[in-house]
Design an enzyme around this catalytic site. Structure first.
Site, PDB file in Angstrom:
ATOM      1  N   CYS A  68       0.145  -2.733 -10.019  1.00  0.00           N
ATOM      2  CA  CYS A  68      -0.390  -1.899 -11.101  1.00  0.00           C
ATOM      3  C   CYS A  68      -1.225  -2.720 -12.073  1.00  0.00           C
ATOM      4  O   CYS A  68      -2.109  -2.181 -12.738  1.00  0.00           O
ATOM      5  CB  CYS A  68       0.752  -1.207 -11.836  1.00  0.00           C
ATOM      6  SG  CYS A  68       1.560   0.036 -10.829  1.00  0.00           S
TER       7      CYS A  68
ATOM      8  N   ASN B 257      -4.972   0.040  -5.783  1.00  0.00           N
ATOM      9  CA  ASN B 257      -3.539  -0.183  -5.616  1.00  0.00           C
ATOM     10  C   ASN B 257      -2.806   1.134  -5.754  1.00  0.00           C
ATOM     11  O   ASN B 257      -2.857   1.754  -6.809  1.00  0.00           O
ATOM     12  CB  ASN B 257      -3.023  -1.139  -6.690  1.00  0.00           C
ATOM     13  CG  ASN B 257      -1.504  -1.202  -6.686  1.00  0.00           C
ATOM     14  OD1 ASN B 257      -0.913  -1.692  -5.740  1.00  0.00           O
ATOM     15  ND2 ASN B 257      -0.872  -0.677  -7.732  1.00  0.00           N
ATOM     16  N   GLU B 258      -2.138   1.539  -4.733  1.00  0.00           N
ATOM     17  CA  GLU B 258      -1.325   2.770  -4.689  1.00  0.00           C
ATOM     18  C   GLU B 258      -1.830   3.849  -5.661  1.00  0.00           C
ATOM     19  O   GLU B 258      -1.126   4.312  -6.547  1.00  0.00           O
ATOM     20  CB  GLU B 258       0.166   2.486  -4.899  1.00  0.00           C
ATOM     21  CG  GLU B 258       0.606   1.816  -6.135  1.00  0.00           C
ATOM     22  CD  GLU B 258       2.144   1.735  -6.252  1.00  0.00           C
ATOM     23  OE1 GLU B 258       2.644   2.137  -7.297  1.00  0.00           O
ATOM     24  OE2 GLU B 258       2.814   1.288  -5.321  1.00  0.00           O
TER      25      GLU B 258
ATOM     26  N   GLU C 111       2.425 -10.661  -8.259  1.00  0.00           N
ATOM     27  CA  GLU C 111       1.916  -9.906  -9.406  1.00  0.00           C
ATOM     28  C   GLU C 111       2.498 -10.519 -10.667  1.00  0.00           C
ATOM     29  O   GLU C 111       3.658 -10.941 -10.692  1.00  0.00           O
ATOM     30  CB  GLU C 111       2.331  -8.434  -9.307  1.00  0.00           C
ATOM     31  CG  GLU C 111       1.861  -7.630 -10.523  1.00  0.00           C
ATOM     32  CD  GLU C 111       2.025  -6.124 -10.362  1.00  0.00           C
ATOM     33  OE1 GLU C 111       2.861  -5.692  -9.558  1.00  0.00           O
ATOM     34  OE2 GLU C 111       1.296  -5.388 -11.056  1.00  0.00           O
TER      35      GLU C 111
HETATM   36  O1  AHR Z   1       5.878  -4.256  -7.373  1.00  0.00           O
HETATM   37  C1  AHR Z   1       5.974  -3.619  -8.606  1.00  0.00           C
HETATM   38  C2  AHR Z   1       5.045  -2.431  -8.735  1.00  0.00           C
HETATM   39  O2  AHR Z   1       5.404  -1.477  -7.805  1.00  0.00           O
HETATM   40  C3  AHR Z   1       3.608  -2.682  -8.432  1.00  0.00           C
HETATM   41  O3  AHR Z   1       2.899  -3.136  -9.512  1.00  0.00           O
HETATM   42  C4  AHR Z   1       3.091  -1.355  -8.022  1.00  0.00           C
HETATM   43  O4  AHR Z   1       2.054  -1.446  -7.109  1.00  0.00           O
HETATM   44  C5  AHR Z   1       4.301  -0.647  -7.504  1.00  0.00           C
HETATM   45  O5  AHR Z   1       4.485   0.557  -8.117  1.00  0.00           O
END
Ligand code: AHR
Length: 669
Positions: A262, A390-391, A35
């Site tokens: 995120c 994503n989450e 990321e």
């Molecule tokens: O890995 C860092 C963050 O942790 C990521 O962006 C997110 O998916 C999680 O909250």
């Protein structure tokens, strides 16, 4: 096969293997998650050396930023001039701002200087490819009457055509102005054109500057000023920083999930990561603020991600937004939490997701396959996995949009494995509701995330033993053992190692796993701990990196059940896998005991294995860590050990040991 305790040892364990009960496990278990967080992309893995190359930095990203951040005016000798930003007739509508340089008195040259991402690192003898877009606005002393200097002055446009501003001088300079390399760019014309040259550095300097000088009086528009080392990973143009990419490649990941995190669902609906904005020539990519508080050029875009995966032999696992933005959007920038795309916008959005699959896998004759081919990759990228969301906070808005996307992908591309999402934690309402959706839709696999203390991992080694095999499979997409002070201690790495033995044991259910986050630049870190730390010239590997690497290099595709018992049982985690291609048997032992643990293994079929096994050990002070800039305190060491019908082994205190038994090509008589 069994291991029994030796009574003289301070701690003991009894270990039994069931060689007769192997089970197939995922061959893709150990992968990576990349990321753009902690300046992982621009100023990091992406090898571009110029900061704010397109003059698109904004105060909305960081209050002290503006379109000229990273740039300054230089006037040499008696030179005099000015620099400003304009927006009329840009190089590309996605890239609206550009710089306007006015040279009032050329002196020894007037121009721009860029200091890169905290200095431009150059190496003696290395070549640097410069490319920029330029167009002459006017020649001579007159400034056009137009308010916006984007237009050439009407009455001297003819002069510009004839006379021009002469060749542009491009230099690498030291901080104090010594010339480290120089090249001339052709005289720009009246229309935007891409000019290029190569500069060779005469000496090594970690803190160089890029300087562009004009030596005639007049006005010049400049944009997308890009400087790349020729030496990128695998020599790819618009490529990746070689040393960092190599550190990632050395993990031998089976897959790479990207571009977030995120970052994917974004800070508000307008900030979602839209893959189409990140492909094609760099001047047409849509730059935008990064959810993590800085700028993303999208220079490292979908083509570069897919190419990197191919280069390192990893399967690509792109993640697209599920039609909702990050639930933390409000908290991050005054937004309004999770919001869904308007339902009337969903058909177009779903088509965008389907187009990604065509771009990745379609023939070069298809609409989107042709775009891939244009970029230099006529062959498909063989996409297998696609993350959707994503989450996420599991809300009706999410559910509705996710279902729409999933139904469309399943109908059009049943060959693609869609990865669902079950929230940001190992339990709780998003986890429960996410799993309900996964069950109801019979998703193939869901993405779990958890960042918890080292003890949690040891206490939950049985988590997946209890999962129902009739339900969707699991991708542990983000995890890390977090110390209270967020350091990369050996204790945290061993907790992760212990957990990885449990993932191997459950490798029939847990198909994929990736530590998070991967990269962190010194001085630009929003999140700790991470796997790899770096600055502009060096790379430091955490002890957690070594754990990931050792599991990846010693993965198997068959699991042999193993039973650990005895006084040391709670402090010892173990697994035994077989790599069917080589026939090698790999035993992993993780101890959090302060005592050595003596084990003894009856190999049973001794003749099957070579008399020497490789034993790799990572051990030390549980609170030690590899500190950036200092020699590594912790690194694995490999020795050989004799094995016969029996294997005696003393597990060191606080350690990961990997014993690799090599299969004989011909069993001994
Ligand atoms: O890995 C860092 C963050 O942790 C990521 O962006 C997110 O998916 C999680 O909250």
């Amino acid at each position: 096969m069994f291991l029994t305790p030796r009574t003289t040892s301070a701690a003991t364990a009894s270990i039994t293997f069931r060689a007769d009960q192997p089970k197939a496990i995922s061959p893709d278990l150990f992968g990576l998650f990349f990321e753009d967080l902690n300046s992982a992309a621009d100023g990091g893995l992406y090898a571009e050396l110029i900061q704010n190359r397109s003059f698109e930095y904004q105060a909305t990203e960081q209050p002290t930023w503006n379109n000229l951040t990273g740039w300054e005016l230089v006037a040499r000798g008696a030179g005099e001039g000015s620099i400003r930003v304009a927006t009329t007739d840009p190089v590309h509508p996605n890239n609206p701002h550009f710089a306007v340089l006015q040279v009032k008195h050329p002196g020894d040259g007037v121009g721009l200087r860029n200091s890169g991402f905290g200095g431009i690192p150059v190496q003696a003898g290395h070549c640097y490819d410069l490319a920029l877009f330029a167009r002459v606005l006017f020649v001579g002393e007159r400034w056009p009457s137009h308010e916006d200097a984007g237009h050439p002055g009407a009455d001297n446009a003819g002069d510009a055509a004839q006379k021009g501003l002469g060749p542009l001088v491009a230099r690498l300079e030291s901080e104090r102005g010594d010339v480290l390399g120089e090249a001339l760019l052709p005289s720009p014309g009246q229309e935007w054109a891409r000019l290029s040259a190569t500069i060779t550095a005469s000496r090594t300097d970690a803190n160089a500057r890029f300087v562009l000088l004009v030596r005639e009086q007049g006005g010049l528009a400049l944009d997308v000023i890009s400087l790349f080392p020729q030496h990128t990973f695998r020599g790819r143009p618009n490529g990746l920083r070689a040393d960092l990419a190599q550190a990632i490649a050395d993990l031998k990941p089976k897959f790479v999930r990207f571009p977030g995190g995120c970052l994917v669902h974004g800070n508000g609906l307008g900030n979602m990561y839209r893959w189409k904005d990140t492909i094609g020539p760099i001047e047409g990519r849509r730059e935008q603020p990064n959810l993590w508080g800085y700028h993303q050029t999208a220079g490292l875009g979908y083509f570069e991600y897919f190419q990197f995966c191919e280069d390192i032999g990893a399967k690509p696992l792109p993640v697209v937004p599920a039609g909702v933005c990050c639930q933390n959007s409000g908290y991050l920038a005054g937004g309004a939490g999770q919001q869904g795309l308007p339902l009337e916008a969903m058909p177009a959005y779903i088509q965008e997701v389907l187009d990604l699959i065509e771009w990745a896998n379609g023939p070069a004759t298809s609409t989107w396959g042709a775009r891939r081919a244009e970029a230099g990759h006529p062959e498909p990228f063989n996409l297998e996995y696609l993350g959707v969301g994503n989450e996420e906070q599991i809300t009706p808005a999410f559910r509705e949009r996710f279902q729409m996307i999933y139904a469309a992908v399943r109908a059009r591309h049943p060959e693609i494995t869609v990865v669902g999402t079950v929230g940001p934690f190992h339990s709780g309402s998003d986890y429960d509701e996410g799993w309900k959706i996964a069950d109801a839709l019979r998703l193939p696999i869901v993405d779990e995330h958890y960042y918890v203390g080292p003890d949690w991992f040891w206490d939950n080694l049985g988590r997946y033993d209890a999962y129902d095999r009739g339900r969707p499979a699991v991708y542990l997409g983000e995890y890390a053992a977090h110390e209270p002070d967020r350091r990369n201690t050996l204790r945290s790495a061993l907790a992760e190692a212990a957990y990885l033995t449990a993932l191997e044991r459950n490798g029939d259910l847990v198909r994929l796993a990736s530590y998070a986050p991967l990269l962190a630049k010194q001085g630009h870190t929003q999140w700790l701990p991470d796997l790899i730390y770096f600055d502009n010239t060096s790379v430091a590997l955490s002890v957690n990196y070594y754990v990931q690497q050792l599991f990846s290099l010693n993965a198997g595709d068959r699991y042999l059940p193993i039973v650990v018992a005895g006084a040391a049982g709670d402090n010892l985690a173990a697994s035994c896998v077989q790599d069917r291609a080589s026939g090698d048997l790999i035993v992993k032992l993780v101890s959090r005991s302060c005592h050595a643990i003596q084990v003894w293994c009856d190999l049973g079929h001794a003749g099957l294995f070579a008399p020497e096994a490789r034993c790799t050990v990572l051990a030390g002070d549980p609170l030690a860590e590899n500190v950036f800039g200092a020699p590594p305190a912790l690194a694995p060491e490999t020795t050989t050990m004799s094995v016969g019908a029996q294997l005696m082994y003393e597990v060191p205190p606080y350690s990961l040991s990997i014993i690799r038994l090599t299969r004989r090509s011909q069993p001994a008589a």
